[in-house]
Design an enzyme around this catalytic site. Structure first.
Site, mmCIF file in Angstrom:
data_model
loop_
_atom_site.group_PDB
_atom_site.id
_atom_site.type_symbol
_atom_site.label_atom_id
_atom_site.label_comp_id
_atom_site.label_asym_id
_atom_site.label_seq_id
_atom_site.Cartn_x
_atom_site.Cartn_y
_atom_site.Cartn_z
ATOM 1 C CG ASP A 144 28.143 38.028 39.835
ATOM 2 O OD1 ASP A 144 27.408 37.704 40.791
ATOM 3 O OD2 ASP A 144 28.518 39.203 39.629
ATOM 4 N NE ARG A 145 25.250 31.240 32.693
ATOM 5 C CZ ARG A 145 24.198 30.966 31.927
ATOM 6 N NH1 ARG A 145 23.062 31.588 32.130
ATOM 7 N NH2 ARG A 145 24.270 30.051 30.983
#
Length: 317
Positions: A144-145
């Site tokens: 995930d970012r």
């Protein structure tokens, strides 16, 4: 309107790196910006030729084959990622391991693994800018970012295929550190709630526990340290669903600190006041078998300064 350019005729010689790959997959990877429908159409019409003959899209390439690609109209490439940008330059110092086959990166928080959805570039585009002579650089998996830590990038298609097979067989071991709200029950060693991914109209992805339509999911947990304010746990995802650790911790009442999607506002505000402004989820270790040496590699990504500092500000139990 997107700028377009017409490519010249290409003659591509197949080496060992691409032997065994289907023709359609080979073309899709090589012809960025060309719609899939166009690629299949030119193959069907016989404009793509292998060794001067018409060929089917499922044909598996062999060493020594020559692929003729006809002139095609493609979207012009976007401006190259500048290696002068601090975010790009700093990636070099985040490389934990690199050889001729792969890169293990300690991905910084806040950086997506690839561009899209309004982002000009992500980790993979930045690495390609830093390694301009690399013929092949692809993500083996994703983070995930807002999650930091171990991220694996393949430098060869054969390496990518090999490690994808390890992922399929569940022989790759990924362990994450997460700071969660409340006191984690030591008996709660495994969470197996099925998860369903939903995409909102905005394009945002939200994952929910869904007993009927959710996919089987499993995360194993171990307590690393108890604090008055919460618990530091190690999470080992057996399956690899989107947002799996974040949803599994939240669904048992222990959301991760500063999770803007599945978190607890009160706990997040408390952690904010102590100096934590990012999601406390970090891919700490990654273990896999090196595709060429056969050795088991275990890579460890150190916590960033923000994650380290917050632990010193919590009260141990």
């Amino acid at each position: 309107m997107t700028d377009e350019i017409k490519t010249p005729i290409q003659y591509i010689d197949v080496d060992e790196e691409y032997a065994g790959q289907r023709l359609d997959n080979f073309l899709l990877a090589r012809l960025k910006g060309v719609p899939k429908s166009v690629i299949y159409r030119v193959v069907r019409k016989g404009e793509v030729r292998v060794n001067k003959g018409r060929i089917k899209p499922e044909y598996k390439l062999q060493v020594g084959d020559q692929v003729r690609v006809p002139p095609l109209v493609v979207a012009a490439e976007k401006d190259q990622v500048s290696t002068k940008l601090s975010l790009v330059k700093n990636l070099e110092s985040h490389i934990l391991f690199e050889d001729n086959d792969l890169i293990v990166l300690n991905k910084p928080t806040g950086m997506a693994v690839h561009g899209g959805s309004g982002l000009q570039f992500g980790v993979i585009e930045a690495l390609r800018a830093l390694r301009p002579t690399a013929k092949f650089l692809e993500l083996v998996h994703r983070l995930d970012r807002d999650t930091s830590g171990c991220l694996l990038i393949a430098k060869k298609r054969s390496v990518l295929t090999h490690i994808h097979e390890q992922l399929r067989l569940k022989t790759v071991e990924k362990k994450y550190w997460a700071l969660v709200a409340g006191q984690w029950d030591a008996r709660n060693k495994k969470v197996t709630e099925p998860l369903k991914k939903n995409t909102l109209q905005s394009g945002e992805r939200v994952v929910r526990v869904d007993e009927k339509e959710g996919k089987p999911s499993e995360t194993r947990f171990k307590i690393l340290q108890r604090y008055v304010e919460g618990t530091l746990v190690e999470a080992f995802p057996v399956t690899g669903r989107t947002h799996q650790i974040r949803v599994h911790t939240a669904c048992v009442g222990h959301p991760i600190a500063c999770d803007d999607k599945y978190g607890d506002n009160e706990f997040t505000a408390q952690m904010n006041s102590l100096g934590l402004k990012r999601l406390y989820l970090h891919a700490k270790t990654l273990a896999f078998t090196h595709p060429n040496t056969g050795l088991v590699m275990k890579c460890e990504a150190p916590l960033d300064t923000e994650l380290e500092k917050i632990l010193t500000r919590l009260v141990k139990k």
